[in-house]
Design an enzyme around this catalytic site. Structure first.
Site, PDB file in Angstrom:
ATOM      1  N   TYR A   1       0.863  -1.139  -0.049  1.00  0.00           N
ATOM      2  CA  TYR A   1      -0.064  -0.117   0.023  1.00  0.00           C
ATOM      3  C   TYR A   1       1.032   1.333  -0.001  1.00  0.00           C
ATOM      4  O   TYR A   1       0.403   2.176  -0.729  1.00  0.00           O
ATOM      5  CB  TYR A   1      -1.061  -0.126   1.298  1.00  0.00           C
ATOM      6  CG  TYR A   1      -2.056   1.026   1.231  1.00  0.00           C
ATOM      7  CD1 TYR A   1      -3.045   0.997   0.629  1.00  0.00           C
ATOM      8  CD2 TYR A   1      -1.960   2.252   1.919  1.00  0.00           C
ATOM      9  CE1 TYR A   1      -4.001   1.826   0.411  1.00  0.00           C
ATOM     10  CE2 TYR A   1      -2.829   3.175   1.886  1.00  0.00           C
ATOM     11  CZ  TYR A   1      -3.966   3.034   0.980  1.00  0.00           C
ATOM     12  OH  TYR A   1      -5.026   3.964   1.077  1.00  0.00           O
TER      13      TYR A   1
ATOM     14  N   HIS B   1     -10.410   2.599  11.539  1.00  0.00           N
ATOM     15  CA  HIS B   1      -9.997   1.537  10.694  1.00  0.00           C
ATOM     16  C   HIS B   1      -8.635   1.098  11.022  1.00  0.00           C
ATOM     17  O   HIS B   1      -8.021  -0.208  10.936  1.00  0.00           O
ATOM     18  CB  HIS B   1      -9.938   2.146   9.345  1.00  0.00           C
ATOM     19  CG  HIS B   1      -9.549   0.874   8.259  1.00  0.00           C
ATOM     20  ND1 HIS B   1     -10.355  -0.082   8.017  1.00  0.00           N
ATOM     21  CD2 HIS B   1      -8.758   1.011   7.488  1.00  0.00           C
ATOM     22  CE1 HIS B   1      -9.831  -0.840   6.920  1.00  0.00           C
ATOM     23  NE2 HIS B   1      -8.658  -0.157   6.566  1.00  0.00           N
TER      24      HIS B   1
ATOM     25  N   GLU C   1      -7.556   9.186  10.505  1.00  0.00           N
ATOM     26  CA  GLU C   1      -8.385   9.708  11.330  1.00  0.00           C
ATOM     27  C   GLU C   1      -9.573   8.884  11.878  1.00  0.00           C
ATOM     28  O   GLU C   1     -10.605   9.314  12.565  1.00  0.00           O
ATOM     29  CB  GLU C   1      -9.060  10.860  10.400  1.00  0.00           C
ATOM     30  CG  GLU C   1      -8.128  11.816  10.083  1.00  0.00           C
ATOM     31  CD  GLU C   1      -8.527  12.809   9.179  1.00  0.00           C
ATOM     32  OE1 GLU C   1      -9.938  12.822   8.671  1.00  0.00           O
ATOM     33  OE2 GLU C   1      -7.879  13.866   8.525  1.00  0.00           O
ATOM     34  N   THR C   2      -9.698   7.418  11.459  1.00  0.00           N
ATOM     35  CA  THR C   2     -10.844   6.685  11.963  1.00  0.00           C
ATOM     36  C   THR C   2     -10.205   5.559  12.494  1.00  0.00           C
ATOM     37  O   THR C   2      -9.011   5.288  12.806  1.00  0.00           O
ATOM     38  CB  THR C   2     -11.485   6.153  10.494  1.00  0.00           C
ATOM     39  OG1 THR C   2     -10.769   5.397   9.905  1.00  0.00           O
ATOM     40  CG2 THR C   2     -11.901   7.503   9.584  1.00  0.00           C
TER      41      THR C   2
ATOM     42  N   GLU D   1      -5.203  -8.693   4.084  1.00  0.00           N
ATOM     43  CA  GLU D   1      -5.038  -9.914   3.287  1.00  0.00           C
ATOM     44  C   GLU D   1      -3.736 -10.742   3.372  1.00  0.00           C
ATOM     45  O   GLU D   1      -3.699 -11.838   2.912  1.00  0.00           O
ATOM     46  CB  GLU D   1      -5.125  -9.694   1.605  1.00  0.00           C
ATOM     47  CG  GLU D   1      -6.379  -8.951   1.324  1.00  0.00           C
ATOM     48  CD  GLU D   1      -6.899  -7.639   1.765  1.00  0.00           C
ATOM     49  OE1 GLU D   1      -8.046  -7.448   2.168  1.00  0.00           O
ATOM     50  OE2 GLU D   1      -5.882  -6.949   2.018  1.00  0.00           O
TER      51      GLU D   1
ATOM     52  N   CYS E   1       2.670  -2.245   5.962  1.00  0.00           N
ATOM     53  CA  CYS E   1       2.765  -0.783   6.712  1.00  0.00           C
ATOM     54  C   CYS E   1       1.412  -0.351   7.046  1.00  0.00           C
ATOM     55  O   CYS E   1       0.351  -0.120   6.005  1.00  0.00           O
ATOM     56  CB  CYS E   1       3.488   0.047   6.234  1.00  0.00           C
ATOM     57  SG  CYS E   1       3.551   1.717   7.173  1.00  0.00           S
ATOM     58  N   VAL E   2       0.895   0.195   8.277  1.00  0.00           N
ATOM     59  CA  VAL E   2      -0.620   0.677   8.543  1.00  0.00           C
ATOM     60  C   VAL E   2      -0.062   1.930   9.238  1.00  0.00           C
ATOM     61  O   VAL E   2       0.624   1.904  10.382  1.00  0.00           O
ATOM     62  CB  VAL E   2      -1.276  -0.410   9.260  1.00  0.00           C
ATOM     63  CG1 VAL E   2      -2.794   0.140   9.642  1.00  0.00           C
ATOM     64  CG2 VAL E   2      -1.282  -1.774   8.713  1.00  0.00           C
TER      65      VAL E   2
END
Length: 180
Positions: free
Chosen positions: A27, A90, A87-88, A60, A82-83
């Site tokens: 991502y 999630h 703002e949420t 995934e 990587c995450v």
């Protein structure tokens, strides 16, 4: 205590070839590329062969590992991605669920090194992913190698219990071999 050094056990040596699947969620492509580079260097340094596959996101990654663990012949797996907090909520969902799924797969017997970064911003990710810096991709690969070594060390030896073809006689059959 910032800057403290951490102990890392020496890499295990392998008598038999090691085959590892690296599953990456690209991502953030620049971060993912650094993680993969670090992982591949560590695996190559240990004499392991590796295959790299990409999946859409961190959620995934464990699913792909589960598929490969059940249907292929890899000795271990490296989970990379990587995450970055947004703002949420999630962020919490992705971090918690991907980590939990990888842990459950490990408890089922998959040898997994978890290199999915969970950070506040891109700068933190870049520092952690840098193969010349914190090298979290290399660290995840090394963790997988250590688990593979333990798995091989503690592998159950077959005791040869079972039936042997031709070692029995059916009642009334005078032509078959006698049982021992």
């Amino acid at each position: 205590m910032a800057g403290a050094s951490h102990y890392t056990p020496p890499l295990p040596a392998f008598d038999e070839p090691v085959k590892v699947l690296v599953v990456v969620a690209p991502y953030y492509k620049d971060i993912a590329d650094d993680l993969v580079a670090g992982a591949l260097a560590a695996l190559e340094g240990a004499g392991a062969t590796a295959e790299v596959v990409e999946v859409p996101g961190a959620l995934e990654v464990p699913i792909a590992i589960r598929i490969a663990h059940r249907q292929s012949n890899f000795d271990g797996f490296v989970a990379l991605g990587c995450v970055i907090r947004g703002e949420t909520t999630h962020y919490e969902t992705v971090c918690n669920d991907s980590s939990r799924a990888l842990t459950l797969l490990g408890l089922e017997g998959a040898n997994i090194g978890n290199g999915i970064l969970t950070v506040e911003n891109h700068d933190q990710a870049a520092v952690r992913a840098d193969p010349q810096g914190q090298n979290k991709g290399g660290g995840a690969a090394e963790a997988a190698l250590h688990l593979i070594a333990l798995s091989r060390k503690w592998a159950r030896q077959t005791k040869g219990v079972g039936f042997k073809p031709g070692s029995y006689r059916v009642a009334g059959d005078n032509e078959g071999p006698a049982s021992a």
